[in-house]
Design an enzyme around this catalytic site. Sequence first.
Site, short mmCIF file in Angstrom:
data_model
loop_
_atom_site.label_atom_id
_atom_site.label_comp_id
_atom_site.label_asym_id
_atom_site.label_seq_id
_atom_site.Cartn_x
_atom_site.Cartn_y
_atom_site.Cartn_z
CB SER A 126 -59.72 -4.71 54.33
OG SER A 126 -58.78 -6.18 54.24
CG ASP B 30 -61.88 -11.84 51.40
OD1 ASP B 30 -61.03 -11.94 51.43
OD2 ASP B 30 -61.74 -10.12 52.42
CE LYS B 31 -66.81 -10.48 53.65
NZ LYS B 31 -65.81 -10.32 52.77
CG ASP C 201 -64.15 -8.66 50.18
OD1 ASP C 201 -65.23 -8.99 48.85
OD2 ASP C 201 -64.66 -8.40 50.90
CB CYS D 193 -54.29 -11.08 49.79
SG CYS D 193 -55.20 -10.52 48.74
#
Length: 611
Positions: A517, A123-124, A81, A195
């Site tokens: 985000s 993320d996904k 992302d 992250c």
Amino acid sequence: MPPYRSRTTTHGRNMAGARGLWRATGMKDEDFGKPIIAVVNSFTQFVPGHVHLKDLGQLVAREIESAGGVAKEFNTIAVDDGIAMGHDGMLYSLPSRELIADSVEYMVNAHCADAMVCISNCDKITPGMLMAALRLNIPVVFVSGGPMEAGKVVWEDSVKKLDLVDAMVAAADDHYTDEQVKAIERSACPTCGSCSGMFTANSMNCLTEALGLSLPGNGSTLATHADRKRLFVEAGHLIVDLARRYYEQDDESVLPRSIATFSAFENAMTLDIAMGGSTNTVLHLLAAAQEAEIDFTMADIDRLSRRVPVLCKVAPAVSSVHMEDVHHAGGIMGILGQLDNAGLLTTSIPTVHSETLAKALDHWDVTRTNSEMVHKFYSAAPGGVPTQVAFSQERRFDKVDTDREKGVIRSKEHAFSQDGGLAVLYGNLAEDGCIVKTAGVDDSILKFSGPARIFESQDSAVLGILNGKIKPGDIVLIRYEGPRGGPGMQEMLYPTSYLKSKGFGKACALITDGRFSGGSSGLSIGHVSPEAAEGGTIGLVREGDIIDIDIPNRKIHLAVDDATLAERRAEQDAAGWKPAEERKRKISTALKAYAAMATSAARGAVRKLPD
């Protein structure tokens, strides 16, 4: 007892051809009859959170085979992302969640696998695999790649911790020289891993612990630390045990739908609120609950948000605290332990690793146990050396942070805030609700009113902010960026970062039918439902309209009378629900297919097929 699914392809004269193909993959006579475990990996060289996963799939596979199973690995896609941010690449991020879920279903059902180990991280990917696991309902263990170490830079004679968001903010702030921006850029993301703050990836990996589908430490143990290897080794052995318990002992308690129950989803959301997790987790939990056929809704999230305090503040809410610090304080089991002490959890439910969550907390909460092994595990520290190699360092803190009064993790009595870290707001602007990460909102702007500055896309909003069109007191409103209108519900990290770089972090609000985000902070309200493309009121707002935001009372109100809104709606119905300004945005066939079936954020942005 249920038969092993894999027997469909490994037993019987008529399966000679299938067995011949299995043999070509390395299987031997003695392997037919063993549980076939899918190792669902997501290695890619595009994503720092996944760049180190290539060898980890084979590590799990070896442990599965040493435990008596047959391991077969495949990979899903993985979108970064952060790299996709700020351009049309972000249109693909949320739709990739559905693609990942479908691809796992396709592979596992096509080859009749008996169980899965899901190796996710960013993320996904974790949400997509979670949706697939609950859809398939076969034994599963999640083990993620782990968080990145926080970056560090020497700044004004002191060491400052950094993460990805710092690089974005600095790049847009004219007070930083090019040399300073480069120094931050080079230091912000020093190692492999997701992250380093409580962004979406780490939030979701933490929630798998609360759902009971991963081992303790999954959400917080650094990707670089040698301790993380144990999670992969144990996952390989554990999944074979779970498969045998289900297929050979008829023990349905090991199935994901027996573990990730309504109460487990409540626990996960309670954790998310307490740790100020990403607002994206709301989307993903709602979507996963639908796959599990659980009636867990925005109303439940609203109910929980009103009674759960903030027990942990992590970047982006607090710039000096990152996942390595959460782990040092006892990790997710430490936060869950404090929530349990406050009577905010259901602990009678099972996990993949313990008979009940209560027993797991007694063993793994550093404030409850004197176990040297547990305290040593949570003393794992960052190595401080840039690397893309997993398990490459063994540094430790002298002792675990068990201070629940002023430490990284607090008790309810000493909470950062008695009001939760996420809130659901309702009103005429968002009849089905919208979400704000209150843990990142300054107390001075919990109530805010201002004129709407309308932007029909994230791109135009970024230009408006950077070109000085926004002033203190304004509300930046970005619409037609929802699941259907974008399509793909883009994240708005650049607009929020640029508002912060302009010094407007406490002076402006941002409202959107898109999403944010996990790195976003400030008064950022997203997931407005219904979205503009579905005829939501956000599509009726005019330039300069006053919007009232009241987080303590969970309200968001467009100060326009009903008669005027009705007139505007009639005009919009006639004109069509589309952006007022043409957008230079190429929408591919794949994105059009997603948009045609996408539902609103209030339903998790899942697809709905026509009746």
